[in-house]
Enzyme design. Sequence first.
Site, PDB file in Angstrom:
ATOM      1  N   ARG A  60      18.953 -53.059  45.000  1.00  0.00           N
ATOM      2  CA  ARG A  60      18.090 -52.808  43.742  1.00  0.00           C
ATOM      3  C   ARG A  60      18.094 -51.405  43.267  1.00  0.00           C
ATOM      4  O   ARG A  60      18.292 -51.190  41.959  1.00  0.00           O
ATOM      5  CB  ARG A  60      16.664 -53.142  44.010  1.00  0.00           C
ATOM      6  CG  ARG A  60      16.458 -54.556  43.914  1.00  0.00           C
ATOM      7  CD  ARG A  60      15.319 -54.910  45.033  1.00  0.00           C
ATOM      8  NE  ARG A  60      15.690 -54.853  46.339  1.00  0.00           N
ATOM      9  CZ  ARG A  60      16.557 -55.911  46.678  1.00  0.00           C
ATOM     10  NH1 ARG A  60      16.666 -57.086  46.319  1.00  0.00           N
ATOM     11  NH2 ARG A  60      17.247 -55.866  47.920  1.00  0.00           N
ATOM     12  N   THR A  61      17.863 -50.464  44.248  1.00  0.00           N
ATOM     13  CA  THR A  61      17.659 -48.965  43.929  1.00  0.00           C
ATOM     14  C   THR A  61      18.998 -48.592  43.016  1.00  0.00           C
ATOM     15  O   THR A  61      18.785 -48.000  42.000  1.00  0.00           O
ATOM     16  CB  THR A  61      17.526 -48.199  45.030  1.00  0.00           C
ATOM     17  OG1 THR A  61      16.441 -48.720  45.733  1.00  0.00           O
ATOM     18  CG2 THR A  61      17.075 -46.604  44.655  1.00  0.00           C
ATOM     19  N   LYS A  89      36.469 -38.840  55.942  1.00  0.00           N
ATOM     20  CA  LYS A  89      37.358 -37.627  56.431  1.00  0.00           C
ATOM     21  C   LYS A  89      36.379 -36.699  56.966  1.00  0.00           C
ATOM     22  O   LYS A  89      36.998 -35.817  57.686  1.00  0.00           O
ATOM     23  CB  LYS A  89      37.911 -37.112  55.353  1.00  0.00           C
ATOM     24  CG  LYS A  89      38.899 -38.071  54.778  1.00  0.00           C
ATOM     25  CD  LYS A  89      39.574 -37.239  53.592  1.00  0.00           C
ATOM     26  CE  LYS A  89      40.500 -38.277  52.593  1.00  0.00           C
ATOM     27  NZ  LYS A  89      40.992 -37.541  51.625  1.00  0.00           N
TER      28      LYS A  89
HETATM   29  C1  NCD Z   1      13.946 -50.429  50.910  1.00  0.00           C
HETATM   30  C2  NCD Z   1      14.325 -49.097  51.480  1.00  0.00           C
HETATM   31  O1  NCD Z   1      15.409 -48.842  51.265  1.00  0.00           O
HETATM   32  O2  NCD Z   1      13.680 -48.247  52.014  1.00  0.00           O
HETATM   33  N1  NCD Z   1      14.585 -51.120  49.832  1.00  0.00           N
HETATM   34  C3  NCD Z   1      14.586 -50.655  48.487  1.00  0.00           C
HETATM   35  O3  NCD Z   1      14.793 -49.757  48.093  1.00  0.00           O
HETATM   36  N2  NCD Z   1      13.996 -51.680  47.603  1.00  0.00           N
HETATM   37  C4  NCD Z   1      13.224 -51.339  51.755  1.00  0.00           C
HETATM   38  C5  NCD Z   1      14.098 -51.756  52.797  1.00  0.00           C
HETATM   39  O4  NCD Z   1      15.278 -51.561  53.051  1.00  0.00           O
HETATM   40  O5  NCD Z   1      13.457 -52.593  53.627  1.00  0.00           O
END
Ligand code: NCD
Length: 312
Positions: A60-61, A89
Amino acid sequence: MPSKNHFFGKDIVSIRDFSKDDLEFIFDSTDKVQQLKPEEKSELGKGRTLGYIFYEPSTRTRMSFEAAMASLGGSSIGIFDSKFSSIEKGESLADTIRIIDLYSDVIVLRHSRDGSSRYAAELSSNPIINAGSGSEEHPTQAMLDLYTIFKEKGRIDNLNVGIVGDLKYGRTVYSLLYGLKNYNVNVYLVSPPSLAIRKESIFEYEAIMNIMHYNYLDDVIPHLDVLYVTRIQKERFPDIQEYEKVKGIYRIDEKLLDIAKTDLSIMHPLPRLDEISHKIDNTKNAIYFKQAAYGKELRSALLALILNENPF
Ligand code: NCD
């Protein structure tokens, strides 16, 4: 509310750096970006490049930042599998940041180390956005979490907010708590003792916020307006046997909803494993997919504010 954009050219490393006014300015900008016509929106990032480096997995991010940048008329370049970059590397984080800094106008970084984004921000001439730094913080997730609460509940003040799961290693938990300190909320923290919140990380917040600690969800559910569910962070356990002891410890299912307020909102930063039953997905209580959708909008607004002096 400030009318001036304080975010132009600025890093987003920690949500602790943002005041309540700042957050409300971002929420207001998120409303505004959604009202723009596509042709107006696509002027805000025209000819600009977002560079990203993900040392840890992301769905998602990364995709929401890319989609946000595309909606602003900009483009994205980056590394999301370090095996196919010079990181494999042995290239250092510092050198990798210096290079991506040459090719982009704003940089999104996710790294397994606490402090990685602060360090990158010292090296980079372009703004750094922290997309997750170890188990320390994930500030843009907290911004979108707060925005989601605000949109769905109409307010953030005077709510009972439960946070359940891996409170020790979950970085979204810390950023959310730091953001919630700007509001008058009751926070119910629920975890097994081995995954309790790191006291040293919330030391100054415990003194000024109403934070309560529990081990059992049933004890808190009837009080809550919002339940923020988190995944047990398997990858951060130094001892996998400790993970085995707590995996699957909490499960949000229909039985639990029976004792909840009818308008309880269930959130999750995702990915979800088995902590929320799929049967919950179609209830009006489940707002985690909406939350992910708001993520793109909020990140569009943030990028517009970072890249333009007066975007709205
Ligand atoms: C979270 C993270 O990366 O901290 N994911 C996200 O960005 N929505 C939550 C997770 O990995 O549990």
